[in-house]
Design an enzyme around this catalytic site. Structure first.
Site, PDB file in Angstrom:
ATOM      1  N   ASP A  51     -10.531  -9.448   7.592  1.00 15.39           N
ATOM      2  CA  ASP A  51     -11.954  -9.367   7.251  1.00 15.39           C
ATOM      3  C   ASP A  51     -12.576 -10.752   7.192  1.00 15.39           C
ATOM      4  O   ASP A  51     -13.699 -10.957   7.641  1.00 15.39           O
ATOM      5  CB  ASP A  51     -12.147  -8.655   5.904  1.00 15.39           C
ATOM      6  CG  ASP A  51     -12.364  -7.160   6.088  1.00 15.39           C
ATOM      7  OD1 ASP A  51     -12.132  -6.661   7.218  1.00 15.39           O
ATOM      8  OD2 ASP A  51     -12.761  -6.493   5.118  1.00 15.39           O
ATOM      9  N   LYS A  94       4.045 -15.217   1.536  1.00 15.39           N
ATOM     10  CA  LYS A  94       3.973 -15.895   0.238  1.00 15.39           C
ATOM     11  C   LYS A  94       5.419 -16.144  -0.198  1.00 15.39           C
ATOM     12  O   LYS A  94       5.853 -15.751  -1.294  1.00 15.39           O
ATOM     13  CB  LYS A  94       3.187 -14.995  -0.743  1.00 15.39           C
ATOM     14  CG  LYS A  94       2.830 -15.622  -2.054  1.00 15.39           C
ATOM     15  CD  LYS A  94       1.754 -16.689  -1.966  1.00 15.39           C
ATOM     16  CE  LYS A  94       1.537 -17.333  -3.327  1.00 15.39           C
ATOM     17  NZ  LYS A  94       0.778 -18.593  -3.257  1.00 15.39           N
ATOM     18  N   ASP A 101      -5.072  -7.311   5.626  1.00 20.31           N
ATOM     19  CA  ASP A 101      -6.312  -6.628   5.276  1.00 20.31           C
ATOM     20  C   ASP A 101      -7.373  -7.669   4.918  1.00 20.31           C
ATOM     21  O   ASP A 101      -8.507  -7.653   5.422  1.00 20.31           O
ATOM     22  CB  ASP A 101      -6.022  -5.710   4.065  1.00 20.31           C
ATOM     23  CG  ASP A 101      -7.153  -4.737   3.796  1.00 20.31           C
ATOM     24  OD1 ASP A 101      -8.161  -4.772   4.518  1.00 20.31           O
ATOM     25  OD2 ASP A 101      -7.026  -3.939   2.841  1.00 20.31           O
ATOM     26  N   ASP A 130      -2.343 -18.209   0.680  1.00 20.72           N
ATOM     27  CA  ASP A 130      -3.469 -18.914   0.056  1.00 20.72           C
ATOM     28  C   ASP A 130      -3.943 -20.061   0.946  1.00 20.72           C
ATOM     29  O   ASP A 130      -5.143 -20.262   1.155  1.00 20.72           O
ATOM     30  CB  ASP A 130      -3.104 -19.406  -1.352  1.00 20.72           C
ATOM     31  CG  ASP A 130      -1.709 -19.992  -1.434  1.00 20.72           C
ATOM     32  OD1 ASP A 130      -0.909 -19.800  -0.496  1.00 20.72           O
ATOM     33  OD2 ASP A 130      -1.397 -20.669  -2.439  1.00 20.72           O
ATOM     34  N   TYR A 158       0.814  -1.213   0.000  1.00 21.75           N
ATOM     35  CA  TYR A 158       0.000   0.000   0.000  1.00 21.75           C
ATOM     36  C   TYR A 158       0.854   1.272   0.000  1.00 21.75           C
ATOM     37  O   TYR A 158       0.366   2.357  -0.287  1.00 21.75           O
ATOM     38  CB  TYR A 158      -0.940   0.036   1.216  1.00 21.75           C
ATOM     39  CG  TYR A 158      -2.012  -1.050   1.201  1.00 21.75           C
ATOM     40  CD1 TYR A 158      -2.215  -1.831   0.072  1.00 21.75           C
ATOM     41  CD2 TYR A 158      -2.796  -1.295   2.304  1.00 21.75           C
ATOM     42  CE1 TYR A 158      -3.174  -2.828   0.049  1.00 21.75           C
ATOM     43  CE2 TYR A 158      -3.768  -2.292   2.298  1.00 21.75           C
ATOM     44  CZ  TYR A 158      -3.941  -3.055   1.157  1.00 21.75           C
ATOM     45  OH  TYR A 158      -4.897  -4.036   1.145  1.00 21.75           O
TER      46      TYR A 158
END
Ligand code: NAD
Length: 361
Positions: free
Chosen positions: A254, A194, A250, A226, A143
């Site tokens: 959620d 990852k 993020d 994943d 970001y």
């Protein structure tokens, strides 16, 4: 001896003032029982600040936050300010405060309360007993990494670019929060990355692995993001504390929140370097659709106050007492509209607060 704590209150907009006044009443009642003394300073943020001063984060607010031991925020935003230029929007105030206080770690618990288990979209046997804390890096990663933007290539084609970058310092400080959070919980930490594809993740994994040597009491595991997403919905009970980067956090926080099924129940904490105040706030927004109607669920705000006591003010006993009374009101069947189910007792925001106070005694 009485322990003193200075707290800045940011009621913000919409249901903010209603829910924060419940949390303040609860904190005052708890203080009396635990030999604590809170000094509250109220300051403006978001739309309320725009109306009063023309800007969403007045300098006086940031100063008040910096001078306190912790910040309790409700929520900001509303239809009234939606069409202002970006710099004058309520959200800009929130981002400015996070940057101004250097809040690099976001802690989001996803705890299934047994009384609300049927609000989850997953089966009871999968979610029963779930108690997860996601520690998300908040000020780095893709970001913020440079270069970023939409550029034109030599052939005139547009190309969008973001860069995922983490320095050793950025990884180490969030990993430390991850390990220390795990220590305060059950001692299990899962680092999500990852590393099979991304170099930045390989550095992340190397640093987290190296830091584990300083935390012999924490059991560290690693998962690729994943697989972590899959495991969260397949067998969420395997997780205790998760530490991960900005983008992965993020998304996973959620997903973890949805396991609980009730947005009005979820608190969060954003933390900076040692010695700087953290910000404690509900995950939900300012709910302008129900503002001023005494319909808001104040429990996420009250649980944010409990997080503030545990993670910001080092008052774990007082924190546990708040969490216990929240459980008790639910056990006794009291529900605001957002978590209502057949056979339960409907209450408004204020009444919910009164019942909490009665239970604290
Ligand atoms: P929201 O979380 O405010 O509301 C979503 C839905 O959940 C609404 O139906 C609302 O009534 C309900 N809800 C939320 N909190 C509740 C509570 N405590 N009790 C009962 N019901 C509750 O999200 P939104 O509608 O997308 O956004 C509304 C405003 O809030 C926007 O201006 C948005 O920018 C802002 N917002 C602020 C924050 C923040 O302050 N951190 C976070 C998200 C959204």
């Amino acid at each position: 001896m009485t322990t003193k704590h200075r707290i800045t209150l940011l009621p913000g907009d919409g249901i903010g003032p209603e829910i924060i006044s419940v949390a303040v009443a609860v904190l005052k009642a708890i203080a009396a029982k635990h030999d604590l003394e809170f000094t509250f300073t109220e300051a403006l943020i978001g739309g309320a600040a725009i109306d009063e001063t023309g800007e969403p984060l007045p300098e006086a607010t940031l100063t008040a936050c910096r001078q306190s031991d912790a910040v309790l925020l409700a929520a900001i935003g509303g239809y009234k300010w939606d069409n202002l230029p970006r710099q004058q929007r309520p959200e800009t105030g929130l981002l400015g405060m996070r940057a101004g206080l250097g809040l690099f770690a976001n802690l989001r618990p996803a705890t299934i309360l047994p009384q609300l288990i049927d609000a989850s979209s997953l089966k009871r046997e999968i979610v029963e007993g779930v108690d997860i804390m996601v520690v998300r890096e908040l000020t780095g990663g893709i970001y913020f990494g440079q270069p970023k933007g939409i550029f034109e290539t030599e052939t005139g084609e547009q190309r969008g670019v973001n860069t995922m970058a983490y320095s050793v310092g950025e990884i180490d400080r969030i990993a430390k929060v991850g390990f220390e959070t795990a220590q305060k919980r059950s001692g299990k930490l899962c680092s999500v990355d990852k590393a099979n594809v991304l170099d930045v993740s390989q550095l992340w994994r190397d640093r987290v692995t190296a830091m584990a040597r300083d935390y012999n009491d924490v059991e560290l595991s690693h998962l690729y993001v994943d697989n972590a997403a899959m495991q969260l919905v397949r067998a969420p009970r395997q997780f205790d504390t998760i530490v991960t980067g900005n983008l992965f956090g993020d998304i996973l926080s959620d997903a973890a929140a949805m396991l609980t099924g009730s947005i009005g129940m979820l608190p969060s904490a954003s933390l900076g370097a040692a010695g700087t105040p953290g910000v404690y706030e509900p995950v939900h927004g300012s709910a302008p659709d129900i503002a001023g109607q005494d319909k808001a669920n104040p429990l996420a705000q009250v649980l944010s106050a409990a997080m503030m006591l545990r993670y910001g003010l080092n008052e774990p006993k007082a924190a546990t007492e708040i969490e216990t009374v929240v459980n008790q009101v639910l056990d006794q069947g009291y529900r605001t509209g957002d978590i209502m189910s057949p056979g339960m007792k409907a209450v408004g925001c204020q009444k919910m607060g009164e019942i909490l106070l009665k239970l604290i005694g």
